[in-house]
Design an enzyme around this catalytic site. Structure first.
Site, PDB file in Angstrom:
ATOM      1  N   LYS A 112       0.940  -1.233   0.045  1.00 28.39           N
ATOM      2  CA  LYS A 112      -0.001   0.031  -0.027  1.00 28.39           C
ATOM      3  C   LYS A 112       0.829   1.393  -0.136  1.00 28.39           C
ATOM      4  CE  LYS A 112      -4.372  -1.327   2.208  1.00 28.39           C
ATOM      5  NZ  LYS A 112      -5.357  -1.075   3.173  1.00 28.39           N
ATOM      6  N   LYS A 195      -5.637  -9.872  -6.365  1.00 22.37           N
ATOM      7  CA  LYS A 195      -6.710 -10.229  -5.572  1.00 22.37           C
ATOM      8  C   LYS A 195      -7.773  -9.559  -5.679  1.00 22.37           C
ATOM      9  CE  LYS A 195      -6.051  -8.323  -1.360  1.00 22.37           C
ATOM     10  NZ  LYS A 195      -5.630  -8.044   0.027  1.00 22.37           N
ATOM     11  N   LYS A 198     -11.392  -4.045  -2.869  1.00 21.25           N
ATOM     12  CA  LYS A 198     -12.255  -2.861  -3.081  1.00 21.25           C
ATOM     13  C   LYS A 198     -11.674  -1.528  -3.739  1.00 21.25           C
ATOM     14  CE  LYS A 198     -11.618  -2.089   1.921  1.00 21.25           C
ATOM     15  NZ  LYS A 198     -11.565  -3.433   2.312  1.00 21.25           N
TER      16      LYS A 198
HETATM   17  P1  TYM Z   1     -10.544  -6.394   5.243  1.00 21.33           P
HETATM   18  O1  TYM Z   1     -11.545  -5.309   5.347  1.00 21.33           O
HETATM   19  O2  TYM Z   1      -9.517  -5.852   3.982  1.00 21.33           O
HETATM   20  O3  TYM Z   1     -11.183  -7.622   4.591  1.00 21.33           O
HETATM   21  C1  TYM Z   1     -12.177  -8.147   5.534  1.00 21.33           C
HETATM   22  C2  TYM Z   1     -12.061  -9.843   5.262  1.00 21.33           C
HETATM   23  O4  TYM Z   1     -12.119 -10.172   4.149  1.00 21.33           O
HETATM   24  C3  TYM Z   1     -10.724 -10.984   3.657  1.00 21.33           C
HETATM   25  N1  TYM Z   1     -10.560 -11.058   2.164  1.00 21.33           N
HETATM   26  C4  TYM Z   1     -10.591 -11.853   1.179  1.00 21.33           C
HETATM   27  N2  TYM Z   1     -10.583 -13.188   1.387  1.00 21.33           N
HETATM   28  C5  TYM Z   1     -10.644 -13.698   0.147  1.00 21.33           C
HETATM   29  N3  TYM Z   1     -10.279 -13.428  -0.876  1.00 21.33           N
HETATM   30  C6  TYM Z   1     -10.122 -11.996  -1.150  1.00 21.33           C
HETATM   31  N4  TYM Z   1      -9.725 -11.385  -2.249  1.00 21.33           N
HETATM   32  C7  TYM Z   1     -10.259 -10.955  -0.047  1.00 21.33           C
HETATM   33  N5  TYM Z   1     -10.299  -9.734   0.239  1.00 21.33           N
HETATM   34  C8  TYM Z   1     -10.759  -9.528   1.643  1.00 21.33           C
HETATM   35  C9  TYM Z   1      -9.689 -10.544   4.452  1.00 21.33           C
HETATM   36  O5  TYM Z   1      -8.811 -11.772   4.675  1.00 21.33           O
HETATM   37  C10 TYM Z   1     -10.579 -10.305   5.760  1.00 21.33           C
HETATM   38  O6  TYM Z   1     -10.681 -11.438   6.478  1.00 21.33           O
HETATM   39  N6  TYM Z   1      -7.015  -6.267   8.686  1.00 21.33           N
HETATM   40  C11 TYM Z   1      -8.478  -6.774   8.281  1.00 21.33           C
HETATM   41  C12 TYM Z   1      -9.502  -6.373   9.274  1.00 21.33           C
HETATM   42  C13 TYM Z   1      -9.239  -6.505  10.710  1.00 21.33           C
HETATM   43  C14 TYM Z   1      -9.496  -7.838  11.483  1.00 21.33           C
HETATM   44  C15 TYM Z   1      -9.216  -7.585  12.659  1.00 21.33           C
HETATM   45  C16 TYM Z   1      -9.577  -9.073  11.083  1.00 21.33           C
HETATM   46  C17 TYM Z   1      -9.070  -5.675  11.711  1.00 21.33           C
HETATM   47  N7  TYM Z   1      -8.786  -6.031  12.877  1.00 21.33           N
HETATM   48  C18 TYM Z   1      -9.102  -8.552  13.914  1.00 21.33           C
HETATM   49  C19 TYM Z   1      -9.316  -9.896  12.137  1.00 21.33           C
HETATM   50  C20 TYM Z   1      -9.272  -9.701  13.246  1.00 21.33           C
HETATM   51  C21 TYM Z   1      -8.661  -6.421   7.036  1.00 21.33           C
HETATM   52  O7  TYM Z   1      -8.254  -5.553   6.435  1.00 21.33           O
HETATM   53  O8  TYM Z   1      -9.709  -7.102   6.448  1.00 21.33           O
END
Ligand code: TYM
Length: 332
Positions: A112, A195, A198
Site C-alpha cells: 500500500k 486479489k 475494493k
Molecule cells: P478487510 O476489510 O480488508 O477484509 C475483510 C476480510 O475479507 C478477507 N478478504 C478476502 N478473502 C478472500 N479473497 C479476497 N480477495 C479477499 N479480500 C479480503 C480478508 O482476509 C478479511 O478476512 N485487517 C483486516 C480487518 C481487521 C481484522 C481485525 C480481521 C481488523 N482487525 C481483527 C480479523 C481480526 C482487513 O483489512 O480486512
C-alpha cells in the site's frame, strides 16, 4: 466455548465476494459452537482518507451486511470498533513491543505504501497491524476467521501475544487463524492474478454484495478466461477458470474434481453462467435484507450500542490486567 474474533473495514459501499467467501461465510458457520465477536473496524478504515459522511454510512452498511449474511445477535456480539476505546488503548501498549523493522516487513503495508508514496502514507497505516493485534488479544480469542491476506498479520499478533506473556506473565491467549480452503483468496474477475479488492482500478472484475443481481451476472459473463476450452483447475495456465472454479466450489459446497468432471467437454459459456447463477442465488437475498435493515438506521444503531456495551465490559477487564502488569498506577 472458544472465542472467535474477526472484523472488516467499512471503507466502501459494499463488501465484495472475497470478503464474503474468504471470511463472512465462516463467521456465520462458527456461531453454533463458539462465542463469536464481530467488529466493524472503523479505526482501521481511517488509515487511508475517508469522507466522514461516507464512513458513517459505510459503517452501518457493513454491520447490516453482517446481519443480512447470517450473523445472529442471539449467538454473536456485533459492535463498532471506535465505540470500544480499549482497542486504541491496548494498541498503544502493543506498539511499544513491536519492532520498527518487524512492522516494516508487513507486506500489506509495503504494497500500500509503495502505491501511495511516502508522503501520503500515514503512521496509522504503518501501525495498522498493531491495532489489529489489539482487537484480537482483548478478548482471549482462540480463532480468527479471515482470508489468506491476513495470515502475516495473524503471525504478528501471535508474536506480540507471546512477547507480552514472556515479559509480563501469562496474559494473552495466542490465537490461531482460520483460513478457508478454496476461497481463501478470491481474484478479480478481470485480472485473475490480482486479489479481488475494493480498491481495484475498475469495478468490472469486483463482485459486490450490494450490486444489482443483473450487474453481478454481467460481471461473470464478461469474466476474463483464457484461450483454451477446458474447465480445468490450473492456477498458472488458467487463473481465470481456476478462480471461477474456486468460487463455484465455495458457493455450492461441491469439490473441484466433481465440477471439472461436470463441465468436461462443455466449454466456458455454460460454466460461466452457472457460476453467475450460483453467486446471485447466494448474494441476492443478502442484498435485499441489507436494504431492509438500512431503512431503520436508529434500530441498527441501537443494536450496535448493545454490542459495544457487551464488548466493552470484556475489553475493559483485559485492558486493566494489562495496565497492571505493565506497571501503571490505578486511578485511586
Ligand atoms: P478487510 O476489510 O480488508 O477484509 C475483510 C476480510 O475479507 C478477507 N478478504 C478476502 N478473502 C478472500 N479473497 C479476497 N480477495 C479477499 N479480500 C479480503 C480478508 O482476509 C478479511 O478476512 N485487517 C483486516 C480487518 C481487521 C481484522 C481485525 C480481521 C481488523 N482487525 C481483527 C480479523 C481480526 C482487513 O483489512 O480486512
Amino acid at each position: 466455548r472458544p472465542v472467535v474474533f474477526s472484523g472488516m473495514q467499512p471503507s466502501s459501499d459494499s463488501l465484495h465476494l472475497g470478503n464474503y467467501l474468504g471470511a463472512l461465510v465462516n463467521w456465520v458457520a462458527l456461531q453454533d459452537d463458539h462465542d463469536p465477536i464481530y467488529c466493524v473496524v472503523d479505526l482501521h478504515a481511517i488509515t487511508v482518507p475517508q469522507e466522514p459522511g461516507a464512513l458513517r454510512e459505510a459503517t452501518r452498511r457493513t454491520a447490516a451486511q453482517y446481519l443480512a449474511a447470517g450473523v445472529d445477535l442471539d449467538r454473536s456480539t456485533l459492535f463498532v470498533q471506535s465505540q470500544v476505546p480499549a482497542h486504541a488503548e491496548l494498541a498503544w501498549v502493543l506498539g511499544t513491543l513491536t519492532g520498527f523493522g518487524e512492522a516494516s516487513r508487513m507486506t500489506q503495508f509495503k504494497d500500500k505504501s509503495a502505491k501511495q508514496g511516502t508522503d501520503a502514507t500515514t503512521v496509522g497505516l504503518f501501525t495498522y497491524p498493531v491495532l489489529m493485534a489489539s482487537d484480537i488479544l482483548l478478548y482471549d480469542t482462540q480463532l480468527v476467521p479471515v482470508g489468506d491476506d491476513q495470515r502475516q498479520h495473524l503471525e504478528l499478533t501471535r508474536d506480540l501475544a507471546g512477547r507480552f506473556n514472556s515479559r509480563f506473565g501469562e496474559t494473552f491467549v495466542v490465537p490461531e487463524a482460520l483460513i478457508p480452503k478454496e476461497s481463501a483468496r478470491i481474484y478479480d474477475l478481470q485480472e485473475p492474478t490480482a486479489k479481488m479488492s475494493k480498491s481495484a482500478q475498475s469495478e468490472a472484475g469486483l463482485v459486490k454484495v450490494m450490486d444489482d443481481p443483473a450487474v453481478t451476472a454481467k460481471k461473470f459473463r464478461s469474466a476474463v478466461t483464457d484461450t483454451g476450452r477446458e474447465v480445468r483447475y490450473d492456477l498458472r495456465e488458467k487463473p481465470g477458470i481456476s478462480n471461477l472454479l474456486d468460487i463455484l466450489a465455495a458457493t455450492t459446497g461441491r469439490s473441484i474434481p466433481e465440477l471439472e468432471a461436470e463441465y468436461d467437454g462443455r466449454g466456458y459459456g455454460d460454466f460461466k453462467k452457472d457460476v453467475a447463477d450460483a453467486v446471485v442465488e447466494r448474494l441476492a437475498p443478502i442484498r435485499t435484507r441489507t436494504l431492509e435493515l438500512l431503512e431503520d438506521p436508529a434500530e441498527l444503531d441501537r443494536l450496535l450500542a448493545i454490542g459495544a456495551e457487551r464488548a466493552s465490559e470484556r475489553a475493559e477487564r483485559m485492558l486493566r490486567t494489562v495496565y497492571d502488569r505493565v506497571g501503571f498506577v490505578r486511578r485511586g
